[in-house]
Write an enzyme that holds these catalytic residues in place. Sequence first.
Site, PDB file in Angstrom:
ATOM      1  NE  ARG A 217      -3.266   2.166   2.956  1.00 30.21           N
ATOM      2  CZ  ARG A 217      -4.410   2.798   2.379  1.00 30.21           C
ATOM      3  NH1 ARG A 217      -5.198   2.053   1.679  1.00 30.21           N
ATOM      4  NH2 ARG A 217      -4.993   3.920   2.720  1.00 30.21           N
TER       5      ARG A 217
ATOM      6  CG  ASP B 232      -1.020  -5.213   6.089  1.00 33.91           C
ATOM      7  OD1 ASP B 232      -0.310  -6.532   5.924  1.00 33.91           O
ATOM      8  OD2 ASP B 232      -0.577  -4.374   6.224  1.00 33.91           O
TER       9      ASP B 232
ATOM     10  CB  VAL C  74      -6.188   3.036  13.992  1.00 31.28           C
ATOM     11  CG1 VAL C  74      -5.708   3.413  12.280  1.00 31.28           C
ATOM     12  CG2 VAL C  74      -5.885   4.037  14.941  1.00 31.28           C
TER      13      VAL C  74
END
Length: 416
Positions: free
Chosen positions: A92, A116, A327
């Site tokens: 990413r 992920d 998060v």
Amino acid sequence: MQQIRLVGGRPLQGSVAVLGAKNAVLKHMVATLLAPGHHVLGNVPRILDVTVMGEVLHHVGAFCTREGNELTIEVPEEPLAEAPLEMVRRMRASILILGALLARRGEARVALPGGDDFGARPIDMHLDGLEAMGAEFRLNHGVLEGSAPDGLHGTDIALDFPSVGATENVLLAAVLATGTTLIRNAAREPELTDLAEMLIRMGAKIEGAGTSTIEVHGVAALQPTYHRVVPDRLEAGTYALAGAITGGTVTVTNCVPDHLRMELRKMNDAGCVVTTNIDSITVSGPDRPSPVDLATLPFPGFHTDMHPQMVALLSVAAGTSLLTENVYESRFRYIGELGRMGADIHADGQHVVVRGVETLSGCEVDGCDIRAGAALVLAGLRADGETVVTEAHHIARGYDGFVAKLAAMGASIQAH
Ligand code: EPU
């Protein structure tokens, strides 16, 4: 590395040195694209993600060579404005090339990123920020095509959430934009501050990195530089918890204890004895930890990337802990794997209820991402009998010499 086999029950003793942070060096590598010439990064870990980012840079025309822990990057006058699909899918962090290439080339073609499995991980804030600076985007068969026909210009950007990646993408674009960019509700992570320090060394004008408002005054050109990468607080915290879960004593050196303040506080609350020095941390684990409640938050809160490892510790606590994940919307696949080892853990929405058990028992488990894999190894260090962590290549994405470092502190562990 396909799998890690370990036999638990040995308290770890000794010291371990950490290297530079994965989540800093990947961004620093992209930042070199902002200035042609010869850059050198120091304290660079030997991890898979650095290799993949090296391939991304190679594709755009930059050349990486490594000698020891130093990475030299030769950046061409005109990098190619395109990042290859298969690499962006694997990592990413490659999305950051968007800001850098738009700033240098006025155009960028980047496949939409993978990474992920933590639920949806959109890049809307990255794109909104860059659009506010004059970029235009369109999606063409899975490839994001960006252009800034009139160049990028400074503006006032308020992020919905202090996203690390969005702050970095805008920062990389802003240093070469015309005028002043304000990034409000910016991420305050130490790795981002380190990126700003590297950019300042390259000639960028940045104020406020490490606070919620970053002010960038664009400059016409930057120069190549040498930069030593900030120590990896996640690597440091993982080894501290490895010592703690085994009831041993581990000293982590070459780190910045201040970057782990909240995590060390929670280890202390869990009954660990924590002492810090200027660049080292020593943690001794209790026979059985105490339960602790905690919530993950952007820095300086408890780091989401320490969440699975902390849950591994709390899975053998004498009582019930409650962890709230703020998060990511889903970071819970490792829970089922810990359950196979005898842990009593339930996720409900963002909350994880951890009822401590007295013992864990080794078995085969799937290390589905970097931190999940590390957490399962930690659980295996405590468990009775043999644990086999499969999909261990994820661990190699973020930890340099993970197995060797644990073995040097007395773990019975091997990589296959
Ligand atoms: N988000 C959005 N829209 C955006 C950007 C982010 O909704 O445009 C959301 C994400 O989906 C996520 C949250 O905001 O729920 C935080 O994401 P952030 O952008 O802060 O994370 P990131 O930059 O993608 C980096 C690290 C991660 C780490 C997070 C949080 C790198 C390469 N990755 O990701 O590290 O978990 O910050 O601190 O720096 C790891 O090392 O194991 C890892 C996953």
